[in-house]
Design an enzyme around this catalytic site. Structure first.
Site, PDB file in Angstrom:
ATOM      1  N   GLN A   1       0.876  -1.128   0.017  1.00 37.76           N
ATOM      2  CA  GLN A   1       0.045  -0.078   0.091  1.00 37.76           C
ATOM      3  C   GLN A   1       0.772   1.280   0.084  1.00 37.76           C
ATOM      4  O   GLN A   1       0.701   2.423   0.714  1.00 37.76           O
ATOM      5  CB  GLN A   1      -0.985  -0.250   1.259  1.00 37.76           C
ATOM      6  N   CYS A   2       2.026   1.177  -0.752  1.00 33.76           N
ATOM      7  CA  CYS A   2       2.914   2.141  -0.721  1.00 33.76           C
ATOM      8  C   CYS A   2       2.637   3.102  -2.270  1.00 33.76           C
ATOM      9  O   CYS A   2       2.406   2.572  -3.054  1.00 33.76           O
ATOM     10  CB  CYS A   2       4.184   1.728  -0.650  1.00 33.76           C
ATOM     11  N   GLN A   3       3.216   4.581  -2.381  1.00 38.93           N
ATOM     12  CA  GLN A   3       3.023   5.189  -3.443  1.00 38.93           C
ATOM     13  C   GLN A   3       3.956   4.558  -4.374  1.00 38.93           C
ATOM     14  O   GLN A   3       3.719   4.942  -5.618  1.00 38.93           O
ATOM     15  CB  GLN A   3       3.488   6.510  -3.016  1.00 38.93           C
TER      16      GLN A   3
ATOM     17  N   THR B   1       4.030   1.358  -5.165  1.00 42.27           N
ATOM     18  CA  THR B   1       3.650  -0.198  -5.134  1.00 42.27           C
ATOM     19  C   THR B   1       3.694  -0.317  -6.816  1.00 42.27           C
ATOM     20  O   THR B   1       3.799  -1.522  -6.982  1.00 42.27           O
ATOM     21  CB  THR B   1       2.231  -0.300  -4.583  1.00 42.27           C
TER      22      THR B   1
END
Length: 181
Positions: A34-36, A38
């Protein structure tokens, strides 16, 4: 100590020796669901498809140390990577990459190559720096991993060649891979 002396754990609990990857070029990264960054799962899959026939491997290690961006367990993360991003490369069990419980492999990787200076030229770099400075200032010190999707390139002989920060251009990563083939 050599990279081949370390053990890693698959999401199902099986233990794998890094010896498995002897004579392979490896890109080892800590990831998050759930990372920028991803979207890089897909970018790395393209690199894997292009270069795996020539002895290239990607080893992804989910990590929840940065903004709780990978709350799922390793099995769920691995399945999600396959279903959502078409990942065919190896996704291992969750690890920690900084602090007292740093996985031994990542401790080794961090100490084999210098940490690049943190650039703050683009808006993305400035935002990332500010977030780290606010929430994890210790990660800006020394050889700590600063965020998800930090990548380490390892050559066929097990030597750690280069460290790429999360915002590094995948074109630069690809050029570095090509230089080892």
């Amino acid at each position: 100590m050599s990279i081949y002396n370390y053990l890693v754990q698959k999401p199902n609990g099986d233990i794998l020796s890094m010896e498995t990857y002897r004579n392979k070029i490896m890109l080892i990264t800590n990831t998050a669901s759930q990372c920028q960054f991803t979207y890089q799962y897909e970018d790395m899959q393209k690199l894997y498809e292009k270069y795996s026939p020539q002895g290239f491997e990607i080893l992804a290690f989910p990590c929840d140390q940065f903004g709780n961006q990978n709350p799922e367990d390793g099995v769920t993360t691995s399945n999600q990577c396959k279903l959502q991003y078409g990942v065919a490369y190896s996704v291992f069990d969750k690890v920690q990459v900084n602090g007292n419980q740093t996985h031994a492999l990542f401790n080794y990787l961090k100490h084999e190559v210098d940490c690049p200076q943190f650039e703050q030229q683009t808006m993305q770099q400035k935002m990332l720096y500010n977030r780290i400075q606010e929430h994890y200032p210790d990660y800006l010190i020394g050889r700590n991993i600063r965020w998800n999707f930090t990548k380490f390139l390892v050559d066929q002989n097990g030597k750690v060649i280069q460290r790429f920060e999360p915002d590094a251009s995948m074109l630069d990563v690809e050029k570095a891979i090509e230089s080892l083939l």
